[in-house]
Scaffold this motif. Structure first.
Motif, PDB file in Angstrom:
ATOM      1  N   ILE A   1       0.856  -1.188   0.000  1.00  0.00           N
ATOM      2  CA  ILE A   1       0.000   0.000   0.000  1.00  0.00           C
ATOM      3  C   ILE A   1       0.890   1.235   0.000  1.00  0.00           C
ATOM      4  CG2 ILE A   1      -1.754   1.306   1.278  1.00  0.00           C
ATOM      5  CD1 ILE A   1      -2.806  -1.316   2.379  1.00  0.00           C
ATOM      6  N   TYR A   2       0.724   2.069  -1.011  1.00  0.00           N
ATOM      7  CA  TYR A   2       1.478   3.319  -1.072  1.00  0.00           C
ATOM      8  C   TYR A   2       0.937   4.298  -0.030  1.00  0.00           C
ATOM      9  CZ  TYR A   2       3.307   1.732  -5.590  1.00  0.00           C
ATOM     10  OH  TYR A   2       3.932   1.016  -6.585  1.00  0.00           O
ATOM     11  N   GLN A   3       1.777   5.229   0.383  1.00  0.00           N
ATOM     12  CA  GLN A   3       1.374   6.180   1.417  1.00  0.00           C
ATOM     13  C   GLN A   3       0.231   7.090   0.966  1.00  0.00           C
ATOM     14  OE1 GLN A   3       4.997   8.167   2.569  1.00  0.00           O
ATOM     15  NE2 GLN A   3       5.741   6.428   3.764  1.00  0.00           N
TER      16      GLN A   3
ATOM     17  N   GLY B   1      -9.748 -16.887  -4.130  1.00  0.00           N
ATOM     18  CA  GLY B   1      -8.429 -16.265  -4.066  1.00  0.00           C
ATOM     19  C   GLY B   1      -8.523 -14.750  -4.114  1.00  0.00           C
ATOM     20  N   MET B   2      -9.406 -14.231  -4.964  1.00  0.00           N
ATOM     21  CA  MET B   2      -9.599 -12.788  -5.012  1.00  0.00           C
ATOM     22  C   MET B   2     -10.206 -12.279  -3.709  1.00  0.00           C
ATOM     23  SD  MET B   2     -11.699 -10.539  -7.785  1.00  0.00           S
ATOM     24  CE  MET B   2     -12.323  -8.924  -7.343  1.00  0.00           C
ATOM     25  N   TYR B   3     -11.141 -13.025  -3.153  1.00  0.00           N
ATOM     26  CA  TYR B   3     -11.742 -12.658  -1.868  1.00  0.00           C
ATOM     27  C   TYR B   3     -10.668 -12.566  -0.785  1.00  0.00           C
ATOM     28  CZ  TYR B   3     -14.860 -12.817   2.205  1.00  0.00           C
ATOM     29  OH  TYR B   3     -15.507 -12.525   3.388  1.00  0.00           O
ATOM     30  N   GLU B   4      -9.778 -13.537  -0.778  1.00  0.00           N
ATOM     31  CA  GLU B   4      -8.702 -13.547   0.220  1.00  0.00           C
ATOM     32  C   GLU B   4      -7.744 -12.385  -0.003  1.00  0.00           C
ATOM     33  OE1 GLU B   4      -6.352 -14.903   3.475  1.00  0.00           O
ATOM     34  OE2 GLU B   4      -8.449 -15.133   2.868  1.00  0.00           O
ATOM     35  N   MET B   5      -7.499 -12.029  -1.255  1.00  0.00           N
ATOM     36  CA  MET B   5      -6.650 -10.874  -1.547  1.00  0.00           C
ATOM     37  C   MET B   5      -7.240  -9.610  -0.919  1.00  0.00           C
ATOM     38  SD  MET B   5      -5.964  -8.928  -5.173  1.00  0.00           S
ATOM     39  CE  MET B   5      -4.707  -9.968  -5.895  1.00  0.00           C
ATOM     40  N   ILE B   6      -8.532  -9.434  -1.054  1.00  0.00           N
ATOM     41  CA  ILE B   6      -9.201  -8.267  -0.474  1.00  0.00           C
ATOM     42  C   ILE B   6      -9.032  -8.265   1.044  1.00  0.00           C
ATOM     43  CG2 ILE B   6     -11.433  -7.120  -0.137  1.00  0.00           C
ATOM     44  CD1 ILE B   6     -12.283  -8.290  -2.863  1.00  0.00           C
ATOM     45  N   ARG B   7      -9.206  -9.441   1.658  1.00  0.00           N
ATOM     46  CA  ARG B   7      -9.056  -9.548   3.107  1.00  0.00           C
ATOM     47  C   ARG B   7      -7.644  -9.180   3.537  1.00  0.00           C
ATOM     48  NH1 ARG B   7      -7.238 -12.512   7.069  1.00  0.00           N
ATOM     49  NH2 ARG B   7      -6.200 -13.954   5.643  1.00  0.00           N
ATOM     50  N   LYS B   8      -6.643  -9.619   2.777  1.00  0.00           N
ATOM     51  CA  LYS B   8      -5.252  -9.335   3.126  1.00  0.00           C
ATOM     52  C   LYS B   8      -4.948  -7.839   2.994  1.00  0.00           C
ATOM     53  CE  LYS B   8      -1.849 -12.050   2.395  1.00  0.00           C
ATOM     54  NZ  LYS B   8      -0.776 -12.909   1.859  1.00  0.00           N
ATOM     55  N   TYR B   9      -5.518  -7.192   1.997  1.00  0.00           N
ATOM     56  CA  TYR B   9      -5.311  -5.745   1.869  1.00  0.00           C
ATOM     57  C   TYR B   9      -5.980  -5.003   3.023  1.00  0.00           C
ATOM     58  CZ  TYR B   9      -2.741  -5.084  -2.457  1.00  0.00           C
ATOM     59  OH  TYR B   9      -1.738  -5.032  -3.392  1.00  0.00           O
TER      60      TYR B   9
ATOM     61  N   ALA C   1      -3.802  -2.702   5.662  1.00  0.00           N
ATOM     62  CA  ALA C   1      -4.121  -1.306   5.971  1.00  0.00           C
ATOM     63  C   ALA C   1      -4.234  -1.118   7.476  1.00  0.00           C
ATOM     64  CB  ALA C   1      -5.420  -0.900   5.277  1.00  0.00           C
ATOM     65  N   GLY C   2      -4.800  -2.103   8.163  1.00  0.00           N
ATOM     66  CA  GLY C   2      -4.902  -2.019   9.617  1.00  0.00           C
ATOM     67  C   GLY C   2      -3.538  -2.026  10.280  1.00  0.00           C
ATOM     68  N   GLN C   3      -2.619  -2.843   9.758  1.00  0.00           N
ATOM     69  CA  GLN C   3      -1.276  -2.928  10.326  1.00  0.00           C
ATOM     70  C   GLN C   3      -0.480  -1.638  10.131  1.00  0.00           C
ATOM     71  OE1 GLN C   3       0.392  -6.330   8.314  1.00  0.00           O
ATOM     72  NE2 GLN C   3      -1.176  -7.723   9.115  1.00  0.00           N
TER      73      GLN C   3
ATOM     74  N   ASP D   1      -3.814   7.857   8.796  1.00  0.00           N
ATOM     75  CA  ASP D   1      -4.817   6.971   9.394  1.00  0.00           C
ATOM     76  C   ASP D   1      -6.187   7.176   8.747  1.00  0.00           C
ATOM     77  OD1 ASP D   1      -2.961   5.856  11.030  1.00  0.00           O
ATOM     78  OD2 ASP D   1      -3.747   6.683  12.906  1.00  0.00           O
ATOM     79  N   GLU D   2      -6.459   8.396   8.306  1.00  0.00           N
ATOM     80  CA  GLU D   2      -7.747   8.678   7.648  1.00  0.00           C
ATOM     81  C   GLU D   2      -7.852   7.915   6.328  1.00  0.00           C
ATOM     82  OE1 GLU D   2     -10.377  12.490   5.993  1.00  0.00           O
ATOM     83  OE2 GLU D   2      -8.434  12.806   6.965  1.00  0.00           O
ATOM     84  N   ARG D   3      -6.773   7.938   5.549  1.00  0.00           N
ATOM     85  CA  ARG D   3      -6.775   7.202   4.285  1.00  0.00           C
ATOM     86  C   ARG D   3      -6.850   5.697   4.533  1.00  0.00           C
ATOM     87  NH1 ARG D   3      -4.491   9.471  -0.721  1.00  0.00           N
ATOM     88  NH2 ARG D   3      -4.642  11.750  -0.573  1.00  0.00           N
ATOM     89  N   LEU D   4      -6.121   5.213   5.522  1.00  0.00           N
ATOM     90  CA  LEU D   4      -6.136   3.784   5.828  1.00  0.00           C
ATOM     91  C   LEU D   4      -7.513   3.335   6.302  1.00  0.00           C
ATOM     92  CD1 LEU D   4      -2.664   3.525   7.578  1.00  0.00           C
ATOM     93  CD2 LEU D   4      -3.270   2.573   5.341  1.00  0.00           C
ATOM     94  N   LYS D   5      -8.179   4.172   7.093  1.00  0.00           N
ATOM     95  CA  LYS D   5      -9.537   3.846   7.535  1.00  0.00           C
ATOM     96  C   LYS D   5     -10.477   3.768   6.343  1.00  0.00           C
ATOM     97  CE  LYS D   5     -13.275   5.352  10.597  1.00  0.00           C
ATOM     98  NZ  LYS D   5     -13.741   6.393  11.538  1.00  0.00           N
ATOM     99  N   PHE D   6     -10.302   4.677   5.385  1.00  0.00           N
ATOM    100  CA  PHE D   6     -11.103   4.682   4.159  1.00  0.00           C
ATOM    101  C   PHE D   6     -10.916   3.360   3.415  1.00  0.00           C
ATOM    102  CE2 PHE D   6     -11.502   5.804  -0.395  1.00  0.00           C
ATOM    103  CZ  PHE D   6     -12.769   6.377  -0.399  1.00  0.00           C
ATOM    104  N   ILE D   7      -9.671   2.910   3.282  1.00  0.00           N
ATOM    105  CA  ILE D   7      -9.369   1.647   2.610  1.00  0.00           C
ATOM    106  C   ILE D   7      -9.979   0.471   3.367  1.00  0.00           C
ATOM    107  CG2 ILE D   7      -7.485   0.057   2.032  1.00  0.00           C
ATOM    108  CD1 ILE D   7      -5.759   2.660   1.602  1.00  0.00           C
TER     109      ILE D   7
END
Length: 302
Positions: free
Chosen positions: A39-41, A128-136, A140-142, A151-157
Motif C-alpha cells: 500500500i502506497y502512502q 483467491g480474489m476474496y482472500e486478496m481483499i481480506r489481506k489488503y 491497511a490495519g497494520q 490513518d484517515e486514508r487507511l480507515k477509508f481503505i
C-alpha cells in the motif's frame, strides 16, 4: 524481480494427480493470496504490482518456470486477454455474489461431475480474489500509526474492503475499488491490455447516488480515479513497457439516449491530470453528444 512464477508454481504443486484445470485454479489462488499486499502512502484505491516484487534469485525463477511450463498458458488467440470483464454484473453483486452464484450452480448441477469440477475450480479462483481483499484490509490495519501513512486514508481503505468482504459495493469508491482489485488479479496473471470498459456507465449509479446523498463531490471522484489510473503506469516500472488499458466513455444507452454524464467529465479530467501512458481513453460520439463534451475530449484525447 517479479516473483509471479514462484507463487503460481507453489499453487500448481499443492495437489498431485488432479486435473490440469484444478492445478491451474490452485495456481491462481496462490498467485492472488501469497504476495504481501503493498500500500502506497498516498493510496485511496489499493492493489499494486509492487506486491509481486521480491528478492529472488535466477535459479528460483528458473525452477518455478520449469514447473509452470508443464501446465501451459493461454495466449491472445485463446482469449487470454485484450477484453473487458463484466464489470456491470460484478459491481452489482460483488465478489461474494459471484461465489454465491457458483454455489447455487453447484447445487443445480450436483449430478454432473464434470460441471461440478469446473465450478469448484471457479470457486477456488474467486475465493483467491476474496482472500486478496481480506489481506489488503488487514495490511491497511497494520499500517495505522506508521510514519508517512494517513490513518484517515487507511480507515477509508479498511471500510471499503470490509464492505466488499460482506457483499456488493454500496458506494462509488467501493465499486471502483472492486474494479481495481479485479484488474490487479488480471495483472498478477500476466494478462495484457485488459480493458476497464464503459466505466462511466456501470459506475454512474454509484456516483450519482453518492452525490445525491452528499457523500461524494466531483473533485473527490476525480481524485479517486486519478489514484486508480496512475497505477496503470506501474507496469512500466516493474515489467517494462506500457500497458494499454482501454477506458470508454460516452456513447448511448439501450434506448439510444446519449449517456454522457458528470462521471464522463470526471474521467476525462482524471486521465488528463495523470498524463501517463496506459489509460487508453476513447469516447463514443453520437448525434446528441454535447459540444462541451467534444471540446473536453479534444483537450485530453485529441
Amino acid at each position: 524481480r517479479i516473483a509471479d512464477s514462484i507463487y503460481r508454481a507453489a499453487g500448481y504443486s499443492k495437489e498431485q494427480n488432479v486435473p490440469v484445470s484444478t492445478s491451474r485454479a490452485n495456481g491462481a489462488y496462490a498467485l492472488f493470496t501469497m504476495p504481501e499486499p503493498y500500500i502506497y502512502q498516498n493510496d485511496l484505491i489499493v492493489g499494486s504490482l509492487r506486491s509481486l516484487w521480491e528478492n529472488v534469485d535466477e535459479k528460483m525463477i528458473a525452477d518455478a518456470q520449469a514447473v509452470n511450463a508443464k501446465f501451459g498458458e493461454r495466449s491472445f488467440p485463446t482469449n487470454a486477454d485484450h477484453f473487458a470483464a463484466d464489470y456491470r454484473t460484478l459491481t452489482k453483486i460483488g465478489i461474494t455474489g459471484i461465489i454465491e452464484r457458483i454455489d447455487r450452480s453447484m447445487q443445480a448441477h450436483s449430478g454432473h461431475p464434470e460441471k461440478l469440477q469446473f465450478l469448484r475450480e471457479m470457486k477456488i479462483a474467486a475465493s483467491g480474489m476474496y482472500e486478496m481483499i481480506r489481506k489488503y484490509k488487514n495490511k491497511a490495519g497494520q499500517l495505522r500509526g506508521k510514519d508517512g501513512y494517513s490513518d484517515e486514508r487507511l480507515k477509508f481503505i479498511i471500510n471499503n474492503c470490509t464492505q466488499l468482504l460482506k457483499g456488493a459495493p454500496q458506494t462509488f469508491a467501493q465499486a471502483l475499488q472492486l474494479v481495481w482489485f479485479t484488474h490487479t488479479c488480471f495483472l498478477y496473471e500476466g494478462r495484457y491490455a485488459m480493458a476497464l470498459g464503459r466505466i462511466d456507465s456501470y459506475l454512474y449509479p454509484f456516483y450519482i447516488n453518492d452525490i445525491n446523498k452528499g457523500l461524494l463531490t466531483k473533485e473527490i471522484a476525480s481524485e479517486l480515479l486519478e489514484n486508480t489510473f496512475l497505477k496503470i503506469y506501474e507496469r512500466h516500472a516493474y515489467l517494462g513497457g506500457d500497458d494499454v488499458v482501454n477506458i470508454c466513455i460516452g456513447g448511448t444507452g439501450p434506448a439510444g439516449e446519449c449517456e454522457v454524464n458528470e462521471l464522463s467529465y470526471c474521467i476525462l479530467h482524471a486521465v488528463g491530470s495523470c498524463n501517463v501512458p496506459g489509460p487508453n481513453l476513447s469516447a463514443r460520439i453520437t448525434p446528441d453528444t454535447p459540444d462541451k463534451f467534444l471540446d473536453e475530449c479534444l483537450k485530453v484525447i485529441g
